[in-house]
Motif scaffolding. Structure first.
Motif, mmCIF file in Angstrom:
data_model
loop_
_atom_site.group_PDB
_atom_site.id
_atom_site.type_symbol
_atom_site.label_atom_id
_atom_site.label_comp_id
_atom_site.label_asym_id
_atom_site.label_seq_id
_atom_site.Cartn_x
_atom_site.Cartn_y
_atom_site.Cartn_z
ATOM 1 N N MET A 74 0.846 -1.208 0.000
ATOM 2 C CA MET A 74 0.000 0.000 0.000
ATOM 3 C C MET A 74 0.880 1.256 0.000
ATOM 4 O O MET A 74 1.740 1.409 0.868
ATOM 5 N N CYS A 99 -3.226 4.507 -0.705
ATOM 6 C CA CYS A 99 -3.764 4.151 -2.020
ATOM 7 C C CYS A 99 -2.975 2.983 -2.600
ATOM 8 O O CYS A 99 -1.852 2.699 -2.182
ATOM 9 N N ASP A 100 -3.561 2.335 -3.574
ATOM 10 C CA ASP A 100 -2.960 1.186 -4.225
ATOM 11 C C ASP A 100 -1.704 1.631 -4.967
ATOM 12 O O ASP A 100 -1.734 2.602 -5.717
#
Ligand code: IMP
Ligand code: MG
Length: 178
Positions: free
Chosen positions: A1, A173-174
Protein backbone atom coordinates in the motif's frame (compact mmCIF):
# COMPACT_ATOMS: atom_id res chain seq x y z
CA UNK A 1 0.00 0.00 0.00
CA UNK A 2 1.40 3.40 -0.96
CA UNK A 3 0.09 6.80 -0.07
CA UNK A 4 -0.53 10.23 -1.48
CA UNK A 5 -0.31 13.60 0.23
CA UNK A 6 -3.44 15.72 0.10
CA UNK A 7 -3.20 19.33 1.18
CA UNK A 8 -5.66 19.95 4.02
CA UNK A 9 -4.55 23.35 5.36
CA UNK A 10 -2.69 25.85 3.18
CA UNK A 11 0.26 27.93 4.36
CA UNK A 12 -2.01 31.01 4.18
CA UNK A 13 -4.52 29.36 6.53
CA UNK A 14 -1.74 28.32 8.91
CA UNK A 15 -0.33 31.83 8.86
CA UNK A 16 -3.75 33.32 9.72
CA UNK A 17 -4.20 30.91 12.63
CA UNK A 18 -0.69 31.62 13.95
CA UNK A 19 -1.38 35.36 13.89
CA UNK A 20 -4.65 34.82 15.74
CA UNK A 21 -2.92 32.67 18.36
CA UNK A 22 -0.16 35.25 18.78
CA UNK A 23 -2.80 37.92 19.43
CA UNK A 24 -4.66 35.79 21.98
CA UNK A 25 -1.51 34.84 23.85
CA UNK A 26 -0.19 38.42 23.83
CA UNK A 27 -3.50 39.62 25.28
CA UNK A 28 -3.66 36.94 27.96
CA UNK A 29 -0.09 37.56 29.11
CA UNK A 30 -0.04 41.34 28.77
CA UNK A 31 2.28 42.85 31.38
CA UNK A 32 3.91 39.48 32.07
CA UNK A 33 6.86 37.51 30.74
CA UNK A 34 6.71 34.13 29.07
CA UNK A 35 8.91 31.09 28.97
CA UNK A 36 8.09 29.52 25.63
CA UNK A 37 8.96 25.83 25.78
CA UNK A 38 9.17 24.27 22.33
CA UNK A 39 8.77 20.50 22.03
CA UNK A 40 11.34 19.11 19.63
CA UNK A 41 11.36 18.24 16.94
CA UNK A 42 7.92 18.69 15.45
CA UNK A 43 7.04 22.10 16.89
CA UNK A 44 10.09 23.98 15.63
CA UNK A 45 8.45 25.39 12.48
CA UNK A 46 5.23 26.41 14.22
CA UNK A 47 7.14 27.89 17.17
CA UNK A 48 9.40 29.95 14.90
CA UNK A 49 6.33 31.58 13.34
CA UNK A 50 4.37 31.86 16.58
CA UNK A 51 7.02 33.62 18.70
CA UNK A 52 7.23 36.35 16.07
CA UNK A 53 3.50 37.01 16.50
CA UNK A 54 3.67 37.35 20.30
CA UNK A 55 4.33 40.82 21.65
CA UNK A 56 5.19 40.09 25.31
CA UNK A 57 8.82 39.56 26.40
CA UNK A 58 9.90 35.95 26.42
CA UNK A 59 12.64 33.40 26.85
CA UNK A 60 12.64 30.45 24.46
CA UNK A 61 13.73 26.98 25.56
CA UNK A 62 13.53 23.52 24.06
CA UNK A 63 12.72 20.08 25.37
CA UNK A 64 12.78 16.76 23.55
CA UNK A 65 10.80 13.78 24.71
CA UNK A 66 10.68 10.26 23.32
CA UNK A 67 8.50 10.06 20.22
CA UNK A 68 7.03 6.91 21.72
CA UNK A 69 5.03 8.37 24.59
CA UNK A 70 4.03 5.24 26.37
CA UNK A 71 5.10 5.40 29.98
CA UNK A 72 7.84 3.41 31.65
CA UNK A 73 7.47 1.68 35.03
CA UNK A 74 7.88 5.02 36.84
CA UNK A 75 4.92 6.35 34.84
CA UNK A 76 6.91 8.96 32.96
CA UNK A 77 7.78 9.65 29.34
CA UNK A 78 11.50 9.73 28.61
CA UNK A 79 13.07 13.17 28.38
CA UNK A 80 15.80 13.03 25.73
CA UNK A 81 16.88 16.66 26.06
CA UNK A 82 15.71 18.57 29.11
CA UNK A 83 15.08 22.32 29.51
CA UNK A 84 18.34 24.11 30.19
CA UNK A 85 16.96 26.35 32.98
CA UNK A 86 14.67 26.02 36.03
CA UNK A 87 11.03 26.78 35.23
CA UNK A 88 9.89 27.48 38.81
CA UNK A 89 7.86 30.66 39.12
CA UNK A 90 7.70 31.23 35.34
CA UNK A 91 4.75 31.52 32.99
CA UNK A 92 5.46 28.48 30.86
CA UNK A 93 3.82 28.14 27.46
CA UNK A 94 4.38 24.70 25.94
CA UNK A 95 4.37 24.81 22.16
CA UNK A 96 3.43 21.48 20.60
CA UNK A 97 2.92 20.52 16.97
CA UNK A 98 -0.05 18.18 17.33
CA UNK A 99 -2.09 16.61 20.10
CA UNK A 100 -3.31 13.23 18.93
CA UNK A 101 -3.91 10.54 21.56
CA UNK A 102 -2.78 13.04 24.17
CA UNK A 103 -0.14 10.81 25.77
CA UNK A 104 2.96 12.90 24.99
CA UNK A 105 1.51 16.08 26.37
CA UNK A 106 -0.06 14.46 29.37
CA UNK A 107 3.29 12.86 30.32
CA UNK A 108 5.12 16.11 29.78
CA UNK A 109 2.68 18.02 31.98
CA UNK A 110 3.22 15.43 34.72
CA UNK A 111 6.97 15.98 34.46
CA UNK A 112 6.80 19.80 34.47
CA UNK A 113 4.06 20.47 37.08
CA UNK A 114 6.18 19.38 40.08
CA UNK A 115 8.85 21.87 39.02
CA UNK A 116 6.56 24.68 40.19
CA UNK A 117 5.87 26.95 37.20
CA UNK A 118 3.67 29.98 38.02
CA UNK A 119 1.40 29.00 35.11
CA UNK A 120 1.58 26.09 32.68
CA UNK A 121 -0.34 26.46 29.40
CA UNK A 122 -0.32 24.53 26.15
CA UNK A 123 -0.49 25.89 22.63
CA UNK A 124 -0.91 23.24 19.93
CA UNK A 125 -0.93 23.95 16.21
CA UNK A 126 -3.23 20.98 15.59
CA UNK A 127 -5.76 19.41 17.94
CA UNK A 128 -6.69 16.15 16.19
CA UNK A 129 -9.63 14.74 18.12
CA UNK A 130 -9.98 11.48 16.24
CA UNK A 131 -7.74 9.24 18.39
CA UNK A 132 -7.77 11.08 21.73
CA UNK A 133 -7.48 8.58 24.56
CA UNK A 134 -6.40 10.92 27.37
CA UNK A 135 -8.87 13.70 28.17
CA UNK A 136 -6.76 16.75 27.46
CA UNK A 137 -7.68 20.19 26.11
CA UNK A 138 -4.86 22.45 24.91
CA UNK A 139 -5.36 26.07 26.06
CA UNK A 140 -4.62 27.49 22.60
CA UNK A 141 -5.34 25.65 19.35
CA UNK A 142 -4.47 26.60 15.77
CA UNK A 143 -6.57 24.03 13.94
CA UNK A 144 -9.07 21.63 15.46
CA UNK A 145 -9.78 18.63 13.27
CA UNK A 146 -10.68 14.98 13.22
CA UNK A 147 -8.44 13.69 10.49
CA UNK A 148 -5.87 11.06 9.57
CA UNK A 149 -2.08 11.24 9.84
CA UNK A 150 -0.69 14.68 8.99
CA UNK A 151 2.71 15.78 7.68
CA UNK A 152 4.29 19.11 6.83
CA UNK A 153 4.81 22.35 8.78
CA UNK A 154 7.19 20.49 11.11
CA UNK A 155 5.25 17.23 11.28
CA UNK A 156 7.03 14.16 9.98
CA UNK A 157 6.59 10.65 8.75
CA UNK A 158 9.83 8.81 9.63
CA UNK A 159 11.63 12.18 9.84
CA UNK A 160 10.50 13.25 6.36
CA UNK A 161 8.21 16.04 5.08
CA UNK A 162 8.84 18.44 7.98
CA UNK A 163 9.90 21.12 5.50
CA UNK A 164 6.61 21.24 3.58
CA UNK A 165 4.98 24.65 4.08
CA UNK A 166 1.36 23.41 4.41
CA UNK A 167 -0.33 20.55 6.29
CA UNK A 168 -1.04 17.41 4.31
CA UNK A 169 -3.03 14.29 5.12
CA UNK A 170 -1.62 10.89 4.17
CA UNK A 171 -4.10 9.10 1.96
CA UNK A 172 -3.44 5.35 1.55
CA UNK A 173 -3.76 4.15 -2.02
CA UNK A 174 -2.96 1.19 -4.23
CA UNK A 175 0.71 1.33 -5.39
CA UNK A 176 -0.37 0.62 -8.96
CA UNK A 177 -2.48 3.79 -8.90
CA UNK A 178 -0.43 6.24 -6.82
P1 IMP B 1 0.04 11.78 21.17
O1 IMP B 1 0.63 11.25 22.41
O2 IMP B 1 -0.65 10.73 20.34
O3 IMP B 1 -0.82 13.01 21.38
O4 IMP B 1 1.29 12.12 20.27
C1 IMP B 1 1.68 13.35 19.94
C2 IMP B 1 3.00 13.28 19.22
O5 IMP B 1 3.03 12.22 18.25
C3 IMP B 1 3.18 14.58 18.49
O6 IMP B 1 3.97 15.45 19.23
C4 IMP B 1 3.82 14.14 17.21
O7 IMP B 1 5.21 14.17 17.37
C5 IMP B 1 3.38 12.72 16.98
N1 IMP B 1 2.18 12.67 16.12
C6 IMP B 1 0.92 12.40 16.49
N2 IMP B 1 0.08 12.48 15.44
C7 IMP B 1 0.84 12.82 14.37
C8 IMP B 1 0.52 13.08 12.99
O8 IMP B 1 -0.62 13.04 12.51
N3 IMP B 1 1.58 13.40 12.19
C9 IMP B 1 2.86 13.48 12.67
N4 IMP B 1 3.18 13.26 13.95
C10 IMP B 1 2.18 12.93 14.80
MG1 MG C 1 6.06 15.93 18.71
Amino acid sequence: MGFQLRELYSRERLSREVQRLGGEISGDFAGKELLVLVILKGAFVFAADLVRCISVPMEIEFIEISSYCGTDSSGRATVIKDVAIPIAGKNVLIVEDIVDEGRCLSSLLDILRPRGPATLKVCAMVDNRRRRTIPLEPDYVGIRCSCGFLVGYGLDLDQKYRELPALYELIPCDESVC
